[in-house]
Design a protein around this motif. Structure first.
Motif, PDB file in Angstrom:
ATOM      1  N   ALA A 119      -4.057   4.767 -13.509  1.00 29.30           N
ATOM      2  CA  ALA A 119      -5.071   5.731 -13.046  1.00 29.30           C
ATOM      3  C   ALA A 119      -5.534   5.376 -11.631  1.00 29.30           C
ATOM      4  O   ALA A 119      -5.721   6.252 -10.777  1.00 29.30           O
ATOM      5  N   VAL A 120      -5.712   4.068 -11.365  1.00 27.64           N
ATOM      6  CA  VAL A 120      -6.123   3.611 -10.026  1.00 27.64           C
ATOM      7  C   VAL A 120      -5.035   3.943  -9.004  1.00 27.64           C
ATOM      8  O   VAL A 120      -5.315   4.461  -7.911  1.00 27.64           O
ATOM      9  N   LEU A 121      -3.783   3.657  -9.361  1.00 27.29           N
ATOM     10  CA  LEU A 121      -2.666   3.942  -8.446  1.00 27.29           C
ATOM     11  C   LEU A 121      -2.558   5.435  -8.158  1.00 27.29           C
ATOM     12  O   LEU A 121      -2.333   5.843  -7.015  1.00 27.29           O
ATOM     13  N   GLU A 122      -2.707   6.255  -9.207  1.00 24.52           N
ATOM     14  CA  GLU A 122      -2.614   7.714  -9.018  1.00 24.52           C
ATOM     15  C   GLU A 122      -3.716   8.214  -8.092  1.00 24.52           C
ATOM     16  O   GLU A 122      -3.482   9.073  -7.245  1.00 24.52           O
ATOM     17  N   LYS A 130       5.029   4.566 -13.729  1.00 22.96           N
ATOM     18  CA  LYS A 130       5.233   5.688 -14.670  1.00 22.96           C
ATOM     19  C   LYS A 130       6.589   5.566 -15.369  1.00 22.96           C
ATOM     20  O   LYS A 130       6.709   5.802 -16.569  1.00 22.96           O
ATOM     21  N   LYS A 131       7.621   5.224 -14.583  1.00 27.32           N
ATOM     22  CA  LYS A 131       8.976   5.081 -15.140  1.00 27.32           C
ATOM     23  C   LYS A 131       9.017   3.951 -16.166  1.00 27.32           C
ATOM     24  O   LYS A 131       9.634   4.085 -17.234  1.00 27.32           O
ATOM     25  N   THR A 173       0.823  -1.227   0.000  1.00 22.39           N
ATOM     26  CA  THR A 173       0.000   0.000   0.000  1.00 22.39           C
ATOM     27  C   THR A 173       0.853   1.272   0.000  1.00 22.39           C
ATOM     28  O   THR A 173       0.461   2.293   0.555  1.00 22.39           O
ATOM     29  N   LYS A 174       2.017   1.190  -0.646  1.00 23.45           N
ATOM     30  CA  LYS A 174       2.851   2.388  -0.840  1.00 23.45           C
ATOM     31  C   LYS A 174       2.493   2.943  -2.217  1.00 23.45           C
ATOM     32  O   LYS A 174       3.200   2.745  -3.210  1.00 23.45           O
ATOM     33  N   TRP A 175       1.351   3.630  -2.254  1.00 27.06           N
ATOM     34  CA  TRP A 175       0.751   3.996  -3.533  1.00 27.06           C
ATOM     35  C   TRP A 175       1.620   4.951  -4.353  1.00 27.06           C
ATOM     36  O   TRP A 175       1.717   4.825  -5.575  1.00 27.06           O
ATOM     37  N   HIS A 176       2.243   5.910  -3.683  1.00 24.58           N
ATOM     38  CA  HIS A 176       3.070   6.886  -4.407  1.00 24.58           C
ATOM     39  C   HIS A 176       4.254   6.189  -5.085  1.00 24.58           C
ATOM     40  O   HIS A 176       4.536   6.415  -6.270  1.00 24.58           O
ATOM     41  N   ASP A 177       4.942   5.329  -4.332  1.00 23.50           N
ATOM     42  CA  ASP A 177       6.101   4.615  -4.884  1.00 23.50           C
ATOM     43  C   ASP A 177       5.679   3.694  -6.022  1.00 23.50           C
ATOM     44  O   ASP A 177       6.374   3.587  -7.040  1.00 23.50           O
ATOM     45  N   ALA A 178       4.530   3.023  -5.844  1.00 23.50           N
ATOM     46  CA  ALA A 178       4.024   2.127  -6.898  1.00 23.50           C
ATOM     47  C   ALA A 178       3.730   2.918  -8.174  1.00 23.50           C
ATOM     48  O   ALA A 178       4.046   2.488  -9.282  1.00 23.50           O
ATOM     49  N   THR A 179       3.130   4.097  -7.991  1.00 26.19           N
ATOM     50  CA  THR A 179       2.795   4.956  -9.135  1.00 26.19           C
ATOM     51  C   THR A 179       4.052   5.414  -9.864  1.00 26.19           C
ATOM     52  O   THR A 179       4.128   5.348 -11.099  1.00 26.19           O
TER      53      THR A 179
END
Length: 203
Positions: A147-150, A129-130, A119-125
């Protein structure tokens, strides 16, 4: 004649030479490749612990200069950890893979999955993206997922912000209480032009 004074550069190159010489005692690229294939077979057969051991030994036997091969092995070992849901280990091995090969798309995707599981959403996003930046063909497959992660990353940011502001308010009330005031005496007002905030004091 003056004695040669070793410079820092020659010390560094001597250290590198020693590493190469020490490495020559144990590296075996051919055996590493065999172990990698064995690891792949174990993985396909669901023998995850055997696969992990094979990949680990292959990593040890692969020369430091073979960065891409070593990166693949770390990412393969991360795949074993992913199946075992050992997310910290997945993140750790993918990090090592990316350090060796900063354009290794699969390592970013795999680490993104691990961060999502934590649940580390920012890191996953950011990792997804990269990966899409490096391989734009992923966009059509992953755009809904991204889009879900963001959305979750934004929700997490708002939640964290609200919690932090709540803690600051509690702290402010503790301090201001000594002066017979509370944070309710202060109001944040946003400037519609600049978007900045100013604090207004109300009696």
């Amino acid at each position: 004649a003056e004695a040669d004074v070793p410079t820092e550069d020659s010390d560094a190159s001597a250290d590198e030479q020693k590493i190469v010489e020490d490495e020559a005692d144990y590296v075996d690229p051919q055996r590493a490749q065999e172990l990698r294939l064995e690891g792949n077979d174990f993985f396909k057969a669901g023998k995850l612990h055997d696969a992990r051991e094979a990949y680990s030994e292959a990593i040890y036997l692969t020369p430091l200069d073979d960065k891409k091969d070593k990166a693949v092995l770390y990412c393969n070992r991360a795949a074993c950890m992913q199946k075992l849901e050992r997310w910290d280990d997945v993140v750790g091995d993918c990090k090592l893979a990316i350090e060796l090969d900063p354009e290794y798309v699969k390592a970013y995707v795999r680490r993104s999955t691990a961060y999502e599981a934590q649940t580390k959403w920012h890191d996953a996003t950011e990792d997804l993206k990269k990966a899409i930046e490096l391989d734009p063909s992923l966009r059509s497959k992953e755009y809904k997922h991204l889009a879900v992660l963001e959305k979750r990353a934004q929700e997490q940011f708002e939640k964290d912000k609200d919690e932090m502001l709540g803690k600051l308010k509690d702290l402010g009330n503790t301090v201001l209480g000594k002066f017979g005031m509370s944070t309710d005496n202060f109001k944040l007002e946003q400037d519609p032009n600049s978007g900045g905030y100013s604090i207004k004091y109300n009696q």
